[in-house]
Scaffold this motif. Structure first.
Motif: not given
Length: 232
Positions: A147-168
């Motif tokens: 997240i920090k690296s994306i921000h340093l490069a001037g971008g936006l960070a987004v959590l992909a498909h949040p319901a596809r993981y081991r945790r909720s």
């Protein structure tokens, strides 16, 4: 509703424009007007970048991003084609906006997740560990570093498909918000339906959690096949 703290890093005007686009997204935005999750042969997709951008022009999309895993080559090829097409077009203003994009594996509360990056400078030194066509390790693999690296490069960070993981999503979204993530991929088709549409149950759950933390909503088909309008 909690309001997300604005990023401390000065945001480029293009990224602010994309933030506004994300703020306008609803259940009907994808896949016919927008698509912010697409893959090419430069990661695990089947489409050549030129085929993908030709579909985006024909559809037509207004905005899209190629989000190959740990790779940016597909973006460059598609961008070169789009720029050439625009130079030959009588109506270049009607062509899609192609944003930089990437999908990065990361660890978030001891769970592997995917973080999407948008509108970043792909040449920025902070992004170099993540454009080597392989998953990183150590500190670079931690979600906070991504997240920090994306921000340093001037971008936006987004959590992909949040319901596809081991945790909720109830666990992951607050944890990502605490690290400064900008948004979540709220509108996602978990059942691979044809035609594509966001899954209603998961969408509503994720939208409510994201709104609680003042996060942006995004959408995308996560296309890995030969059509940008569906996943497979």
């Amino acid at each position: 509703m909690l309001i997300q703290t604005p990023p401390l890093i000065s945001e480029p005007s293009a990224t602010t424009e994309l933030r506004d686009i994300f703020a306008s997204i609803d259940a009907f935005s994808c896949p016919h007007r927008l698509n912010f999750h697409l893959h090419t042969v430069h990661s695990d997709g089947k489409m050549q970048p030129i085929d993908l951008i030709q579909q985006a022009i024909s559809q037509p999309l207004s905005d899209l991003a190629i989000t190959d895993h740990h790779a940016i080559a597909g973006y460059y090829i598609a961008k070169e084609y789009l720029d050439h097409f625009a130079a030959q077009s009588h109506y270049p203003q009607s062509l899609p906006n192609l944003w930089t994009g990437i999908e990065i594996n990361a660890s978030l509360i001891f769970t592997e997740v995917h973080i999407l990056g948008y509108s970043f400078d792909p040449e920025h030194e902070a992004m170099q560990p993540y454009v080597q066509s392989k998953t990183t390790a150590g500190l670079d693999y931690q979600a906070i570093s991504v997240i920090k690296s994306i921000h340093l490069a001037g971008g936006l960070a987004v959590l992909a498909h949040p319901a596809r993981y081991r945790r909720s999503p109830e666990d992951l979204i607050p944890a990502a918000a605490a690290l400064g993530i900008d948004g979540v991929e709220t509108y996602y088709g978990y059942d691979n339906s044809d035609p594509w549409k966001p899954s209603p149950k998961q969408t509503e759950e994720i939208r409510q959690i994201a709104d609680t933390y003042g996060l942006l909503h995004t959408c995308g088909t996560d296309s890995h096949g030969f059509k940008i309008s569906r996943r497979l």
